[in-house]
Design a protein around this motif. Structure first.
Motif, PDB file in Angstrom:
ATOM      1  N   SER A 163       0.802  -1.220   0.000  1.00 40.44           N
ATOM      2  CA  SER A 163       0.000   0.000   0.000  1.00 40.44           C
ATOM      3  C   SER A 163       0.837   1.272   0.000  1.00 40.44           C
ATOM      4  O   SER A 163       0.286   2.367  -0.177  1.00 40.44           O
ATOM      5  CB  SER A 163      -0.934   0.011   1.213  1.00 40.44           C
ATOM      6  OG  SER A 163      -0.184  -0.095   2.418  1.00 40.44           O
ATOM      7  N   SER A 234      -6.443   4.948  -5.195  1.00 40.16           N
ATOM      8  CA  SER A 234      -6.866   3.624  -4.736  1.00 40.16           C
ATOM      9  C   SER A 234      -8.319   3.425  -5.116  1.00 40.16           C
ATOM     10  O   SER A 234      -9.111   4.372  -5.077  1.00 40.16           O
ATOM     11  CB  SER A 234      -6.711   3.503  -3.213  1.00 40.16           C
ATOM     12  OG  SER A 234      -5.361   3.536  -2.839  1.00 40.16           O
ATOM     13  N   ASP A 236     -11.556   0.068  -6.205  1.00 36.00           N
ATOM     14  CA  ASP A 236     -11.909  -1.349  -6.127  1.00 36.00           C
ATOM     15  C   ASP A 236     -12.641  -1.882  -7.346  1.00 36.00           C
ATOM     16  O   ASP A 236     -13.029  -3.045  -7.355  1.00 36.00           O
ATOM     17  CB  ASP A 236     -12.771  -1.606  -4.885  1.00 36.00           C
ATOM     18  CG  ASP A 236     -14.176  -1.029  -5.005  1.00 36.00           C
ATOM     19  OD1 ASP A 236     -14.450  -0.293  -5.967  1.00 36.00           O
ATOM     20  OD2 ASP A 236     -15.008  -1.327  -4.129  1.00 36.00           O
ATOM     21  N   SER A 249     -14.595  -6.594  -2.515  1.00 33.62           N
ATOM     22  CA  SER A 249     -13.459  -5.794  -2.955  1.00 33.62           C
ATOM     23  C   SER A 249     -12.151  -6.314  -2.383  1.00 33.62           C
ATOM     24  O   SER A 249     -12.127  -6.977  -1.336  1.00 33.62           O
ATOM     25  CB  SER A 249     -13.671  -4.340  -2.497  1.00 33.62           C
ATOM     26  OG  SER A 249     -12.468  -3.606  -2.565  1.00 33.62           O
ATOM     27  N   THR A 251     -10.013  -4.293  -1.215  1.00 31.40           N
ATOM     28  CA  THR A 251      -9.679  -3.336  -0.158  1.00 31.40           C
ATOM     29  C   THR A 251     -10.324  -3.791   1.143  1.00 31.40           C
ATOM     30  O   THR A 251     -11.547  -3.960   1.212  1.00 31.40           O
ATOM     31  CB  THR A 251     -10.183  -1.926  -0.509  1.00 31.40           C
ATOM     32  OG1 THR A 251      -9.585  -1.504  -1.740  1.00 31.40           O
ATOM     33  CG2 THR A 251      -9.828  -0.937   0.588  1.00 31.40           C
ATOM     34  N   THR A 282      -4.991   4.826   0.217  1.00 27.48           N
ATOM     35  CA  THR A 282      -5.474   3.559   0.772  1.00 27.48           C
ATOM     36  C   THR A 282      -6.314   3.797   2.011  1.00 27.48           C
ATOM     37  O   THR A 282      -7.397   3.222   2.176  1.00 27.48           O
ATOM     38  CB  THR A 282      -4.288   2.636   1.116  1.00 27.48           C
ATOM     39  OG1 THR A 282      -3.540   2.364  -0.070  1.00 27.48           O
ATOM     40  CG2 THR A 282      -4.775   1.325   1.722  1.00 27.48           C
ATOM     41  N   VAL A 286     -10.387   2.922   2.558  1.00 29.93           N
ATOM     42  CA  VAL A 286     -10.946   2.095   3.631  1.00 29.93           C
ATOM     43  C   VAL A 286     -12.052   2.857   4.358  1.00 29.93           C
ATOM     44  O   VAL A 286     -13.131   2.311   4.632  1.00 29.93           O
ATOM     45  CB  VAL A 286      -9.851   1.667   4.625  1.00 29.93           C
ATOM     46  CG1 VAL A 286     -10.468   0.986   5.845  1.00 29.93           C
ATOM     47  CG2 VAL A 286      -8.853   0.734   3.952  1.00 29.93           C
TER      48      VAL A 286
END
Length: 329
Positions: A163, A234, A236, A249, A251, A282, A286
């Motif tokens: 990451s 980032s 998905d 995903s 992630t 990243t 999230v």
């Protein structure tokens, strides 16, 4: 996964030189404007390849002989001296983990493998509850501590720097190219990039921020002029699997051990350090569209969010992003 591409490079004739090659399971590209007393492309490529080979030997989880793989193979209770690069990235990751209450975590590899996205994966699948709990017990930055210059693990945890290591590589390569005399160049490594200076005609390097226009196609949503900034995205929408009508995903939210379920499709972060842009993109991915946007604004981050909305997408930029990259009148 990235949603970045270089744009507006046409019309430069032969004044922009390029080289590249494979790295980190993907590829890299360097574009630069030649100058007097600067090494030629072959010598520059040798310098870049040496940097990337060294980072691969440290950080590749696909190599049994890498330093990170050696650390990951150690049992609970072990300590290991790590090179300066790895300690620097661990410290950065630990700072992000603390800043985000664990939404960012460098120890998620067991979950990646379990769900089918990691280097030791067998196939993409939804794990059973017992397996998920077993692997979750190995995940968490709290299981690592620095002791007398050595990194120690209290459980059988594993590190994965994917990451942030590409962003760090962009910074290292950019610093080396500048030291060799280059003043105008664009470095892209596995989609993370940094642009410095201008093209031969004096205009800025431009980077396209893209959204999917179909299931796996893309279209340009916005083009930004970049000078002295790293950009990382980032997302998905390209790396996922479906099972039982549910989309999963790649992630992960380290706090739950589950793939993220929110509507954020992608987020781009700009920062003077590509390392920071990489890690923060990243982290925001999230957190999701609401919590992530609040986090970005509170911390003055330049971030551009692409959010699923019905069959299409909506976009939202932080005030810092709009300040750095205003939309042309």
């Amino acid at each position: 996964m990235v949603l970045l591409s270089m744009t507006g490079l046409g019309g430069c004739g032969q004044s922009v030189e390029r080289f590249g090659g494979p790295t980190m399971g993907s590829s890299y590209t360097v574009q630069f404007v030649p100058a007097n007393n600067v090494p030629d492309a072959a010598k520059l490529k040798a310098e870049v390849d040496a940097i990337l080979a060294d980072l691969d030997q440290q950080f590749s989880t696909y190599r049994d002989d890498s330093i990170v793989s050696r650390f990951n193979a150690l049992p609970a209770g072990s300590c290991m001296a790590l090179p300066a690069d790895m300690l620097k990235l661990w410290r950065f990751g630990e700072a992000l983990a603390q800043q985000s209450d664990g939404a960012f975590d460098l120890t998620v590899e067991p979950l990646m493998n379990l769900w089918g996205f990691g280097p030791q994966s067998r196939r993409e699948q939804v794990p059973d509850a017992a397996a998920l709990e077993r692997e979750r017990a190995r995940v968490g930055h709290r299981h690592l501590r620095l002791e007398d210059g050595r990194l120690c693990k209290s459980v059988d945890t594993q590190l994965d720097f994917d990451s942030i290591v590409a962003g760090y590589a962009v910074d290292k390569v950019s610093t080396r190219l500048a030291a060799l005399g280059l003043k105008n160049f664009l470095v892209e490594i596995t989609g993370e990039l940094k642009a410095v200076g201008h093209k031969p005609d004096g205009t800025s390097w431009r980077v396209a921020l893209e959204v999917p226009s179909g299931e796996r196609e893309r279209q340009v949503e916005r083009s930004v002029a970049v000078d002295g900034f790293g950009l990382s995205t980032s997302g998905d929408y390209r790396n996922y699997f479906e099972e039982g009508g549910q989309r999963y995903s790649h992630t992960f939210d380290p706090r739950s051990g589950m793939p993220v379920r929110h509507a954020l499709a992608a987020v781009t972060v700009a920062d003077a350090q590509a390392l920071r842009a990489d890690g923060l993109s990243t982290l925001l991915m999230v957190l999701g569209p609401e919590e992530g946007y609040t986090f970005a604004e509170r911390n003055g981050l330049a971030a551009f969010f692409i959010v699923r909305q019905g069959e299409g997408f909506s976009t939202r930029a932080t005030s810092r992003f709009e300040e750095l990259f205003p939309v042309p009148e």
